[in-house]
Enzyme design. Structure first.
Site, PDB file in Angstrom:
ATOM      1  CE1 TYR A 247      -3.420   2.864   0.525  1.00  0.00           C
ATOM      2  CE2 TYR A 247      -2.196   3.426   2.292  1.00  0.00           C
ATOM      3  CZ  TYR A 247      -2.782   3.572   1.363  1.00  0.00           C
ATOM      4  OH  TYR A 247      -3.820   4.910   2.267  1.00  0.00           O
TER       5      TYR A 247
ATOM      6  CD  GLU B 248      -2.896   5.842  -4.539  1.00  0.00           C
ATOM      7  OE1 GLU B 248      -4.193   5.016  -5.084  1.00  0.00           O
ATOM      8  OE2 GLU B 248      -2.731   7.251  -3.977  1.00  0.00           O
TER       9      GLU B 248
END
Length: 234
Positions: free
Chosen positions: A158, A165
């Site tokens: 993550y 991102e």
């Protein structure tokens, strides 16, 4: 009174069966959807190499958008008790994915960039580590391997996903500025896209803060579930 009790039990059982069937169907759909996206992405890259990067999003974008749109339902699952999880980290994860996906859809020039393919890859890997565990939990057959994968391996992946991102947003800034300048040639500030570069620039620290909160919550969730699993084994 004697007939009332069986009726209540039947209603409760029907409600439980519906929730179980719904939860299983939802997680199975998400698992199949993300499996198809990842398989399609990897197969295209193996067949066409870097040429596949140009239209990978065009190939899998619809299914990805559908899966991410449906993931909003998970917030209601947690609130309703269908899924046992913390609401805050899931809310942050769902919203950051959907917002970034909207950004990618808006900026067509960005869709052919390698960072978008990497982004899709990490998103799907994360979901493919999560939904099998959810399916096993629905069937009441949890696996220690899947539990470790879901709550231990998932966290560093993550963090890597959040880094990608941020890189995606950074690469999107020039295209957002170009789109903003084209949408308001008369220096108008009322165009919808005119504030997009500012929004993206401000979103970077928000993404960092949200990811930090999410990791903290995930670590607590990991400790809770692993401790609960260890108690069951004793």
């Amino acid at each position: 009174m004697a007939g009332f009790m069986p009726l209540c039990l039947s209603t409760t059982f029907s409600k439980f069966s519906f929730r179980l069937a719904y939860s299983f169907s939802y997680n199975l759909f998400q698992f199949c959807g993300h499996t198809w996206i990842l398989a399609n992405t990897v197969a295209r890259f193996l067949m066409f190499g870097q040429d596949a990067l140009a239209d990978t999003f065009y190939s899998v974008g619809f299914v990805m958008s559908l899966c991410q749109l449906l993931s909003i339902l998970e917030l209601f699952h947690i609130a309703d008790g269908i899924e046992k999880a913390r609401l805050l980290p899931r809310f942050i994860q769902v919203m950051e994915k959907n917002l970034l996906l909207i950004m990618i859809i808006m900026l067509e020039e960005l869709q052919s960039k390698p960072v978008v393919c990497v982004q899709l890859f990490f998103w799907n890997v994360l979901d493919l580590l999560r939904y099998p565990h959810e399916l096993l939990c629905v069937m009441d057959t949890p696996s220690s391997t899947m539990l470790w994968t879901r709550y231990t391996l998932w966290i560093p992946l993550y963090i890597l996903t959040v880094i990608v991102e941020a890189a995606t947003i950074y690469q999107a800034l020039p295209y957002a500025e170009q789109t903003a300048s084209q949408s308001c040639p008369l220096n108008s500030t009322t165009a919808p896209n005119s504030h997009l570069p500012v929004v993206l620039a401000l979103y970077l620290p928000v993404l960092t803060l949200g990811a930090s909160l999410t990791v903290g919550q995930l670590l607590k969730e990991r400790h809770h579930h692993l401790e609960k699993w260890n108690r069951k084994r004793k």
